[in-house]
Design an enzyme around this catalytic site. Structure first.
Site, mmCIF file in Angstrom:
data_model
loop_
_atom_site.group_PDB
_atom_site.id
_atom_site.type_symbol
_atom_site.label_atom_id
_atom_site.label_comp_id
_atom_site.label_asym_id
_atom_site.label_seq_id
_atom_site.Cartn_x
_atom_site.Cartn_y
_atom_site.Cartn_z
ATOM 1 N N CYS A 12 0.864 -1.187 0.000
ATOM 2 C CA CYS A 12 0.000 0.000 0.000
ATOM 3 C C CYS A 12 0.903 1.240 0.000
ATOM 4 C CB CYS A 12 -0.869 -0.005 1.253
ATOM 5 S SG CYS A 12 0.136 0.016 2.740
ATOM 6 N N HIS A 76 3.680 1.568 11.233
ATOM 7 C CA HIS A 76 2.751 1.412 12.369
ATOM 8 C C HIS A 76 2.886 2.522 13.398
ATOM 9 C CE1 HIS A 76 1.822 -2.502 10.931
ATOM 10 N NE2 HIS A 76 2.913 -3.088 11.332
ATOM 11 N N HIS A 126 -0.976 -5.541 18.733
ATOM 12 C CA HIS A 126 -0.431 -5.095 17.447
ATOM 13 C C HIS A 126 0.321 -3.771 17.629
ATOM 14 C CE1 HIS A 126 -0.220 -3.719 13.294
ATOM 15 N NE2 HIS A 126 -0.384 -4.983 12.951
ATOM 16 N N GLU A 128 0.666 -1.164 15.773
ATOM 17 C CA GLU A 128 -0.090 0.051 15.420
ATOM 18 C C GLU A 128 -1.023 0.448 16.574
ATOM 19 O OE1 GLU A 128 -2.574 -0.035 11.816
ATOM 20 O OE2 GLU A 128 -3.885 1.391 12.837
ATOM 21 N N ASN A 222 -3.179 -7.378 8.263
ATOM 22 C CA ASN A 222 -4.032 -7.177 7.087
ATOM 23 C C ASN A 222 -4.002 -8.384 6.158
ATOM 24 O OD1 ASN A 222 -2.329 -6.458 4.527
ATOM 25 N ND2 ASN A 222 -1.283 -5.455 6.221
ATOM 26 N N SER A 264 1.610 -5.482 3.073
ATOM 27 C CA SER A 264 3.033 -5.502 3.399
ATOM 28 C C SER A 264 3.789 -6.540 2.562
ATOM 29 C CB SER A 264 3.201 -5.795 4.889
ATOM 30 O OG SER A 264 2.384 -6.873 5.259
HETATM 31 FE FE1 F3S Z 1 -1.022 3.211 5.829
HETATM 32 FE FE2 F3S Z 1 -3.222 2.102 5.080
HETATM 33 FE FE3 F3S Z 1 -1.000 1.035 4.403
HETATM 34 S S1 F3S Z 1 -2.808 2.933 7.076
HETATM 35 S S2 F3S Z 1 0.411 1.537 6.052
HETATM 36 S S3 F3S Z 1 -1.752 3.033 3.725
HETATM 37 S S4 F3S Z 1 -2.821 -0.060 5.034
#
Ligand code: F3S
Length: 283
Positions: A12, A76, A126, A128, A222, A264
């Site tokens: 992401c 995070h 977690h 985060e 995720n 990730s």
């Molecule tokens: Fe940020 Fe969303 Fe990725 S919070 S780290 S863009 S899953």
């Protein structure tokens, strides 16, 4: 054999941004080829191994970091206390906290400062979630299941927020339960759009294939959610971290396979898995 890759899938925005910042830091003369990360910089063991070869050192906590080190803060984020400790040690901080995670940290702090009791949907272990809680001084509770939500006491004002990678349906269910716990419920759906899009892509793909391979770290929240979603559609799903985990027996008899990856999971790993599947089915 037809292989369809989910769209969107894999890295992401926030993770890509963090990896770019880390690679730049590792190559910079200031860091002298040595950058320290508190915990895994990304929840993907293969990608971490690649980064370690570039000079990354992974430590367990801020207490282990030496004075003046270059320290990478992952997407995070970290609790406020970690920044304080690093600053007191005169460390150089490369802060790659995802802006969407930062938004949740800020929202949690604002709500608690405004007198709301904050309920955070997430997993309390977690990183985060620990970073979000660590930006509030008090009045925040982490809730993971509807059963835990039912046990929340009544408060005059409740604010509800979410870990960025939670499922939308779980957040809606939590909101429904909390409606009965307060006269004033302030709802902030802080689930990240990248998460929503990747979950939707898996739902769609799972309905059109005979089996789906979810690629990513088994410690990645995720990625595991994507696996659960695929399973919940009644699709034969497996979660793999590397091509070594692929098994010919699972592929047997399937003519349409889907591949999807957590936020990730790097692109190169998705390509490796897709190629390995092709090879196993041709050979
Ligand atoms: Fe940020 Fe969303 Fe990725 S919070 S780290 S863009 S899953």
């Amino acid at each position: 054999m037809k292989i369809t890759v989910a769209d969107p899938t894999g890295f992401c925005f926030g993770v890509q941004r963090a990896i770019n910042a880390l690679e730049t830091a590792l190559c910079s003369s200031e860091a002298n080829g040595l950058v320290v990360s508190i915990g895994m910089p990304i929840h993907n063991p293969q990608e971490v191994e690649r980064l370690k070869k570039l000079g990354l050192v992974v430590l367990n906590n801020a207490g282990e970091i030496s004075e003046g080190a270059t320290v990478f803060i992952r997407a995070h984020g970290e609790p406020r206390s970690v920044y304080d400790e690093l600053l007191s040690k005169k460390c150089r901080i490369i802060d790659a906290t995802c802006p969407f995670v930062k938004r949740v940290q800020d929202k949690a702090r604002e709500l608690t400062e405004a007198g709301y009791f904050v309920i955070l949907l997430g997993n309390e272990d977690h990183p985060e979630v620990r970073s979000i809680v660590g930006h509030c001084t008090n009045s925040i509770k982490v809730v993971k299941t509807p059963e835990e939500a039912e046990k929340v006491l009544t408060y005059s004002r409740i604010g509800v927020i979410s870990q960025t990678t939670q499922r939308e349906e779980d957040f809606k269910q939590l909101v429904d339960i909390l409606q009965n716990k307060t006269k004033e419920l302030e709802i902030s759906n802080t689930i990240c759009q990248a998460t929503v899009e990747r979950q939707q892509a898996v739902r769609k793909l799972a309905d059109s294939v005979e089996g789906i391979i979810i690629v990513g770290g088994k410690n990645s929240a995720n990625t595991v959610k994507l696996y659960e979603i695929a399973k919940s559609r009644g699709t034969d799903a497996i979660l793999v971290e590397s091509s070594e985990e692929l098994n010919g027996g699972w592929l047997k008899g399937k003519s349409v396979i889907g591949v999807a990856a957590g936020a990730s999971t790097p692109e190169w790993l998705i390509a490796t898995i897709s190629k390995a599947v092709e090879k196993m089915t041709v050979g």
